[in-house]
Design a protein around this motif. Structure first.
Motif, PDB file in Angstrom:
ATOM      1  N   GLY A 170       0.819  -1.205   0.000  1.00  0.00           N
ATOM      2  CA  GLY A 170       0.000   0.000   0.000  1.00  0.00           C
ATOM      3  C   GLY A 170       0.853   1.255   0.000  1.00  0.00           C
ATOM      4  O   GLY A 170       2.079   1.230   0.003  1.00  0.00           O
ATOM      5  N   ALA A 171       0.167   2.382   0.088  1.00  0.00           N
ATOM      6  CA  ALA A 171       0.871   3.667  -0.005  1.00  0.00           C
ATOM      7  C   ALA A 171       1.812   3.898   1.174  1.00  0.00           C
ATOM      8  O   ALA A 171       2.879   4.476   1.026  1.00  0.00           O
ATOM      9  CB  ALA A 171      -0.152   4.796  -0.111  1.00  0.00           C
ATOM     10  N   ASP A 172       1.419   3.444   2.419  1.00  0.00           N
ATOM     11  CA  ASP A 172       2.240   3.679   3.621  1.00  0.00           C
ATOM     12  C   ASP A 172       2.282   2.394   4.438  1.00  0.00           C
ATOM     13  O   ASP A 172       1.461   2.200   5.344  1.00  0.00           O
ATOM     14  CB  ASP A 172       1.654   4.824   4.445  1.00  0.00           C
ATOM     15  N   PRO A 173       3.207   1.510   4.125  1.00  0.00           N
ATOM     16  CA  PRO A 173       3.270   0.220   4.834  1.00  0.00           C
ATOM     17  C   PRO A 173       3.436   0.389   6.340  1.00  0.00           C
ATOM     18  O   PRO A 173       2.846  -0.384   7.117  1.00  0.00           O
ATOM     19  CB  PRO A 173       4.493  -0.460   4.196  1.00  0.00           C
ATOM     20  N   ALA A 174       4.231   1.363   6.765  1.00  0.00           N
ATOM     21  CA  ALA A 174       4.444   1.549   8.214  1.00  0.00           C
ATOM     22  C   ALA A 174       3.137   1.905   8.906  1.00  0.00           C
ATOM     23  O   ALA A 174       2.817   1.380   9.988  1.00  0.00           O
ATOM     24  CB  ALA A 174       5.490   2.636   8.443  1.00  0.00           C
ATOM     25  N   ALA A 175       2.370   2.819   8.300  1.00  0.00           N
ATOM     26  CA  ALA A 175       1.089   3.202   8.894  1.00  0.00           C
ATOM     27  C   ALA A 175       0.139   2.014   8.920  1.00  0.00           C
ATOM     28  O   ALA A 175      -0.595   1.814   9.895  1.00  0.00           O
ATOM     29  CB  ALA A 175       0.481   4.351   8.104  1.00  0.00           C
ATOM     30  N   ARG A 176       0.150   1.227   7.831  1.00  0.00           N
ATOM     31  CA  ARG A 176      -0.711   0.053   7.789  1.00  0.00           C
ATOM     32  C   ARG A 176      -0.286  -0.970   8.835  1.00  0.00           C
ATOM     33  O   ARG A 176      -1.136  -1.613   9.455  1.00  0.00           O
ATOM     34  CB  ARG A 176      -0.656  -0.560   6.381  1.00  0.00           C
ATOM     35  N   ALA A 177       1.017  -1.068   9.055  1.00  0.00           N
ATOM     36  CA  ALA A 177       1.499  -1.997  10.090  1.00  0.00           C
ATOM     37  C   ALA A 177       0.968  -1.584  11.454  1.00  0.00           C
ATOM     38  O   ALA A 177       0.560  -2.432  12.269  1.00  0.00           O
ATOM     39  CB  ALA A 177       3.025  -2.015  10.089  1.00  0.00           C
ATOM     40  N   ARG A 178       0.953  -0.271  11.728  1.00  0.00           N
ATOM     41  CA  ARG A 178       0.420   0.194  13.007  1.00  0.00           C
ATOM     42  C   ARG A 178      -1.069  -0.127  13.116  1.00  0.00           C
ATOM     43  O   ARG A 178      -1.548  -0.536  14.192  1.00  0.00           O
ATOM     44  CB  ARG A 178       0.644   1.700  13.139  1.00  0.00           C
ATOM     45  N   GLU A 179      -1.780   0.063  12.034  1.00  0.00           N
ATOM     46  CA  GLU A 179      -3.211  -0.248  12.055  1.00  0.00           C
ATOM     47  C   GLU A 179      -3.443  -1.723  12.354  1.00  0.00           C
ATOM     48  O   GLU A 179      -4.322  -2.082  13.148  1.00  0.00           O
ATOM     49  CB  GLU A 179      -3.834   0.113  10.706  1.00  0.00           C
ATOM     50  N   ILE A 180      -2.645  -2.560  11.694  1.00  0.00           N
ATOM     51  CA  ILE A 180      -2.827  -4.005  11.901  1.00  0.00           C
ATOM     52  C   ILE A 180      -2.461  -4.399  13.325  1.00  0.00           C
ATOM     53  O   ILE A 180      -3.134  -5.225  13.957  1.00  0.00           O
ATOM     54  CB  ILE A 180      -1.992  -4.784  10.868  1.00  0.00           C
ATOM     55  N   ARG A 181      -1.386  -3.806  13.859  1.00  0.00           N
ATOM     56  CA  ARG A 181      -1.021  -4.114  15.251  1.00  0.00           C
ATOM     57  C   ARG A 181      -2.123  -3.660  16.210  1.00  0.00           C
ATOM     58  O   ARG A 181      -2.432  -4.356  17.196  1.00  0.00           O
ATOM     59  CB  ARG A 181       0.310  -3.451  15.596  1.00  0.00           C
ATOM     60  N   ASN A 182      -2.678  -2.490  15.958  1.00  0.00           N
ATOM     61  CA  ASN A 182      -3.775  -2.026  16.807  1.00  0.00           C
ATOM     62  C   ASN A 182      -4.961  -2.971  16.717  1.00  0.00           C
ATOM     63  O   ASN A 182      -5.594  -3.296  17.734  1.00  0.00           O
ATOM     64  CB  ASN A 182      -4.201  -0.616  16.388  1.00  0.00           C
ATOM     65  N   ALA A 183      -5.257  -3.408  15.503  1.00  0.00           N
ATOM     66  CA  ALA A 183      -6.348  -4.365  15.332  1.00  0.00           C
ATOM     67  C   ALA A 183      -6.036  -5.666  16.051  1.00  0.00           C
ATOM     68  O   ALA A 183      -6.907  -6.266  16.685  1.00  0.00           O
ATOM     69  CB  ALA A 183      -6.596  -4.617  13.849  1.00  0.00           C
ATOM     70  N   GLY A 184      -4.772  -6.081  15.966  1.00  0.00           N
ATOM     71  CA  GLY A 184      -4.376  -7.304  16.669  1.00  0.00           C
ATOM     72  C   GLY A 184      -4.533  -7.154  18.171  1.00  0.00           C
ATOM     73  O   GLY A 184      -4.956  -8.099  18.871  1.00  0.00           O
ATOM     74  N   GLY A 185      -4.194  -5.951  18.678  1.00  0.00           N
ATOM     75  CA  GLY A 185      -4.366  -5.718  20.118  1.00  0.00           C
ATOM     76  C   GLY A 185      -5.828  -5.785  20.515  1.00  0.00           C
ATOM     77  O   GLY A 185      -6.175  -6.370  21.560  1.00  0.00           O
ATOM     78  N   ARG A 186      -6.681  -5.200  19.694  1.00  0.00           N
ATOM     79  CA  ARG A 186      -8.112  -5.243  20.022  1.00  0.00           C
ATOM     80  C   ARG A 186      -8.639  -6.666  19.937  1.00  0.00           C
ATOM     81  O   ARG A 186      -9.453  -7.078  20.773  1.00  0.00           O
ATOM     82  CB  ARG A 186      -8.883  -4.333  19.063  1.00  0.00           C
ATOM     83  N   LEU A 187      -8.183  -7.397  18.962  1.00  0.00           N
ATOM     84  CA  LEU A 187      -8.624  -8.792  18.867  1.00  0.00           C
ATOM     85  C   LEU A 187      -8.091  -9.629  20.021  1.00  0.00           C
ATOM     86  O   LEU A 187      -8.728 -10.604  20.459  1.00  0.00           O
ATOM     87  CB  LEU A 187      -8.174  -9.375  17.526  1.00  0.00           C
ATOM     88  N   GLN A 188      -6.931  -9.246  20.549  1.00  0.00           N
ATOM     89  CA  GLN A 188      -6.410  -9.958  21.716  1.00  0.00           C
ATOM     90  C   GLN A 188      -7.301  -9.707  22.940  1.00  0.00           C
ATOM     91  O   GLN A 188      -7.548 -10.620  23.736  1.00  0.00           O
ATOM     92  CB  GLN A 188      -4.968  -9.511  21.992  1.00  0.00           C
ATOM     93  N   ARG A 189      -7.787  -8.444  23.041  1.00  0.00           N
ATOM     94  CA  ARG A 189      -8.731  -8.157  24.136  1.00  0.00           C
ATOM     95  C   ARG A 189     -10.023  -8.944  23.933  1.00  0.00           C
ATOM     96  O   ARG A 189     -10.604  -9.452  24.899  1.00  0.00           O
ATOM     97  CB  ARG A 189      -9.024  -6.658  24.185  1.00  0.00           C
ATOM     98  N   LEU A 190     -10.474  -9.026  22.681  1.00  0.00           N
ATOM     99  CA  LEU A 190     -11.657  -9.830  22.398  1.00  0.00           C
ATOM    100  C   LEU A 190     -11.403 -11.284  22.777  1.00  0.00           C
ATOM    101  O   LEU A 190     -12.299 -11.971  23.307  1.00  0.00           O
ATOM    102  CB  LEU A 190     -12.005  -9.722  20.906  1.00  0.00           C
ATOM    103  N   GLN A 191     -10.171 -11.729  22.548  1.00  0.00           N
ATOM    104  CA  GLN A 191      -9.802 -13.100  22.921  1.00  0.00           C
ATOM    105  C   GLN A 191      -9.954 -13.296  24.426  1.00  0.00           C
ATOM    106  O   GLN A 191     -10.541 -14.291  24.874  1.00  0.00           O
ATOM    107  CB  GLN A 191      -8.363 -13.377  22.489  1.00  0.00           C
ATOM    108  N   HIS A 192      -9.437 -12.338  25.228  1.00  0.00           N
ATOM    109  CA  HIS A 192      -9.536 -12.458  26.683  1.00  0.00           C
ATOM    110  C   HIS A 192     -10.987 -12.394  27.151  1.00  0.00           C
ATOM    111  O   HIS A 192     -11.393 -13.148  28.048  1.00  0.00           O
ATOM    112  CB  HIS A 192      -8.721 -11.348  27.347  1.00  0.00           C
TER     113      HIS A 192
END
Length: 868
Positions: free
Chosen positions: A284-306
């Protein structure tokens, strides 16, 4: 062996459709459109291109029995006339130009009289070396003009025919036997490499076969063009990036391509589809920004996991069963304590002593007593000075006894057990109330699960929906103090959530690495490959269509290759060199001598063949081939040699069909002009000749030569009218008329003038009479040349005829007086001759004018009688 026998022998190795075509050419009058269609089907069928519903006829190749027993001559074609002309230059549409079928027709017209317009019509229909692009309509007309057209009457072997020609139409093949020559054709005859105009019987078979090949080639070319237009739009500019396996495969599609190979390549597994999504994000246009978005999504999904883990743990069948047991214990012990309270306090003035509400009140009273009112006393304090901790009134003896019973009850085992059981259930309910449960509670987390994991998203939503129902059922049971069996929750997709969280973390790491140029290039190539394969799956139907199209194109190209005329031309050249060429060479040399150009060292040189015909060119002996004849010859020499080539060509033609020549002697001096006139008169002895000319001297040469060879002559005169050109008149123009012809015309003009005077009076009559007197004077002048001097000296003639001087001894003074008197009178009245006003004589009337004409006629008659 004859020409046709040679052709039969040669045809054995030709494609079967050509052998069938040769049979048709030799056994039919002409090759029709139906023949062409059938031959095309036959050609296509042999290359696997004809459907079962569109079968070609059974081929019948040329064989011995199809050859005619002997070759006959071509039929003579003669031109009868041109009429109904429309839209041709400014030619008058109401004219008829007739031609003498046997002998010579001389069509005279001054410049701008329409002569070229009629010649262009014939050039379009007859055989001519040079073709005009088109015939123009009247360029000066303001309104729309009709398409150039005309009706041409002609005769073939004594039978009359006509053709209604329109510009762009093909002329009847038989009219191509009529040869046309003009200045443009002359250039082709000398400068160009030319095909024989006529071919002896037998040799024309191969030329006709060439035309069939050309017709089939055009038909097949149309089919090829149609196939070229059928390439699927998706494959014209493929979305598959160059360099990918898909693009290489598409670019290599040919008749041998297999659709199955494309189908296999287009199949993407679920893992490959997921990988494509990951690569598109990574690039994509900004891989670093997308990486942050995905990590944030992963964090939220981890909370959903708990959250999901806690819900699954708290509402699992085992946990629910444990709650049910605790709930049941609490209910049972509460009932036991209530029974004990009833037994102990059944006689109390107030009911419900010992129940939950009462127990809370009792606990509050104890806390207040021990912590505030009576800190140092045991509860309940019932001393002498004790007061009720609730109402703060002195306690009676009964009240004190009641308080002691109450405390004993509370401290009793039954009540204590009930209280303990309730505390367990309260703790469990408190823990359940703290859960995050229900679809609405986790809806924000579901947005981080992409469509590739829609199934997991649905599982989580369904799990929390059922868990919420279970949770609500347990809480309601607690509120109702009566257990109701809740829904059993579904299996929780915890492992899938964990795997998704891990995948997101991996994708985020990959995105971080995607900023590296080398890594990015590899990822880009991988993504392009997957994208191309995915796109390929959408166009498989187009791929199958393109494979079929390529097979059809290949077959059509193979079919078209059988229409190439090189082999036919080669055979035609060999046969022509055997049967024709030497005749042409000898005749060319003869024609050069006849015209009087034998001092030029020129020859007719065979050249390469083209489309079934032998070609030749004019060469100069001893001159390099790079030098063209046009660069060496003068304009007159050029025209003479061109005419020699034109006449030499006729040596191979045995039909005796008509010749048409338009201004053939332009640029020629009087010597060569007479030679050409003599040659044309010779040709007119055995074939029709039509000559268009604007030169009076050449007209006279033609008349003289035709008279010498006793050739019938017809004269036509074209005149320019007020609105149109090309008005056709029979006879000669005035300057070319003999004295006798002029006298006849003068009498005709006199009759017209007399009628004008009767109808319209002197004002209309006088101009006509003056014009007649002018013509009458010119006729007296011609009498001097033709009769008085016996043609010994003629204006603009090449020589003085001394042999004609002998009869001049009979000239008398009376002859001179008559001529002088007549010419003087004519000069007084002719147009353009000014006289003083005082002596202005009236124009003679019709009777006097006729008398003056008859006086001329009388003198001519007497002179001719005297000279006999």
């Amino acid at each position: 062996m004859s020409v046709l026998q040679d052709i039969l022998r040669w045809s054995v190795d030709r494609p079967i459709w050509q052998r069938d075509a040769l049979r048709r050419i030799l056994t039919q009058d002409d090759i029709t459109d139906k023949d062409i269609d059938e031959l095309c089907l036959l050609c296509l069928e042999q290359n696997g291109l004809v459907d079962k519903d569109d079968r070609a006829p059974e081929p019948r190749p040329l064989a011995e029995q199809h050859l005619p027993p002997e070759a006959g001559p071509l039929k003579r074609v003669q031109l009868i006339g041109i009429r109904d002309v429309k839209g041709v230059n400014a030619l008058s549409p109401r004219q008829h130009m007739g031609f003498l079928p046997n002998g010579m027709t001389i069509v005279f017209g001054y410049n701008g009289s329409g002569k070229s317009g009629y010649a262009r019509i014939l050039k379009a229909l007859c055989h001519a070396r040079h073709r005009d692009e088109c015939i123009l309509t009247n360029a000066f007309a303001a309104d729309d003009q009709p398409l150039p057209s005309a009706t041409i009457d002609y005769r073939v072997a004594g039978a009359d025919h006509l053709v209604e020609w329109h510009q762009g139409d093909e002329s009847p093949p038989v009219l191509r036997q009529v040869c046309f020559f003009d200045s443009a054709c002359a250039a082709v005859h000398v400068d160009g490499t030319n095909a024989l105009a006529f071919t002896p019987f037998g040799l024309d078979v191969l030329q006709k076969l060439v035309k069939v090949c050309q017709a089939l080639s055009i038909s097949i070319e149309r089919l090829i063009a149609a196939q070229m237009c059928k390439k699927p739009a998706s494959l014209v500019e493929p979305k598959a990036v160059e360099g990918t396996a898909v693009r290489r495969l598409i670019d290599s599609i040919d008749k041998d391509a297999r659709a199955e190979e494309f189908r296999k390549l287009s199949e993407l597994s679920k893992t490959e589809l997921s990988r494509l999504q990951e690569l598109q994000e990574a690039l994509g246009a900004d891989p670093a920004a997308r990486a942050r978005e995905i990590r944030n999504a992963g964090g939220r999904l981890q909370r959903l996991q708990h959250i999901t883990e806690r819900v699954a743990s708290s509402l699992s069948p085992k946990a629910v069963e444990e709650t049910r047991i605790q709930f049941s214990d609490w209910i049972a012990k509460s009932k036991a304590a209530a029974t004990a309270a009833q037994e102990a306090f059944g006689d109390q003035p107030l009911s419900a002593v010992g129940d939950a509400a009462w127990e809370q009140l009792w606990k509050a009273a104890r806390r207040y007593s021990t912590e505030e009112a009576y800190r140092d006393e045991e509860f309940p304090y019932v001393g002498e000075d004790s007061l009720c901790v609730l109402c703060q009134q002195p306690l009676s003896q009964d009240a004190k006894e009641r308080l002691r019973k109450f405390e004993q009850f509370v401290r009793a085992e039954t009540q204590k057990a009930a209280n303990d059981a309730k505390r367990v259930v309260d703790g469990k309910i408190l823990a359940l109330r703290a859960l995050t449960v229900g679809r609405s509670a986790i809806i924000d987390y579901l947005g981080d699960i992409d469509d590739d994991h829609a199934e997991l998203r649905n599982k989580i939503r369904l799990f929390h929906g059922v868990a919420w129902k279970t949770w609500r059922s347990i809480l309601k049971s607690y509120g109702d103090a009566e257990w109701a069996t809740p829904h059993e929750i579904l299996d929780v997709p915890l492992q899938e959530i964990v795997e998704l969280v891990q995948a997101l973390s991996k994708r985020a790491d990959e995105l971080d690495h995607a900023t590296n140029a080398d890594v990015r290039a590899k990822l880009l190539h991988e993504r392009n490959e997957l994208r191309a394969r995915q796109w390929l799956g959408d166009v498989l139907a187009d791929i199958e269509s393109e494979v079929a199209r390529q097979k059809a194109l290949s077959a059509l190209q193979t079919a078209k290759s059988t229409t190439v005329t090189t082999g036919i031309t080669r055979e035609s050249t060999e046969l022509t060199e055997t049967y024709v060429t030497e005749t042409i060479r000898r005749r060319f040399a003869t024609e050069v001598r006849t015209i009087g150009a034998e001092y030029l060292r020129i020859e007719l040189v065979p050249h390469s063949g083209q489309r079934g015909a032998l070609l030749f060119k004019v060469g100069l002996e001893g001159v390099p081939e790079t030098v063209r004849a046009r660069q060496v010859l003068s304009e007159g020499e050029f025209r003479c040699i061109a005419l020699a080539g034109f006449f030499a060509e006729l040596s191979t033609e045995n039909s005796g069909s008509a010749l048409v020549l338009d201004d053939p002697v332009s640029s020629l001096d009087h010597h060569w002009r007479l030679s050409v006139a003599n040659r044309l008169a010779q040709e007119a002895r055995h074939r029709q000749v039509v000559v268009f000319t604007h030169e009076i001297a050449f007209l006279n040469d033609l008349k003289e030569c035709c008279a010498r060879y006793h050739v019938p002559v017809q004269h036509s005169y074209l005149r320019r009218g007020s609105e149109y050109v090309g008005e056709c008149l029979d006879g000669l123009p005035w300057p070319a008329m003999t004295v006798k012809e002029r006298v006849g015309l003068l009498k005709s003009h006199h009759q017209t003038a007399a009628a004008t005077r009767r109808r319209q009076g002197d004002p209309a009559y006088e101009p006509e009479a003056r014009r007649i007197y002018g013509l009458l004077r010119e006729t007296w002048e011609r009498c001097v040349e033709e009769l008085l001097l016996n043609g010994a000296v003629v204006r603009f003639e090449r020589a003085v005829q001394t042999q004609r001087l002998r009869p001049l001894v009979d000239i008398t003074d009376n002859d001179l007086d008559v001529i002088d008197t007549a010419m003087t009178k004519c000069s007084r009245f002719l147009e353009g001759h000014d006289e003083p006003a005082a002596v202005m004589d009236p124009v003679p009337g019709p009777d006097e004018l006729l008398a003056d004409i008859e006086s001329l006629e009388k003198w001519i008659r007497e002179m001719r009688k005297r000279r006999q």
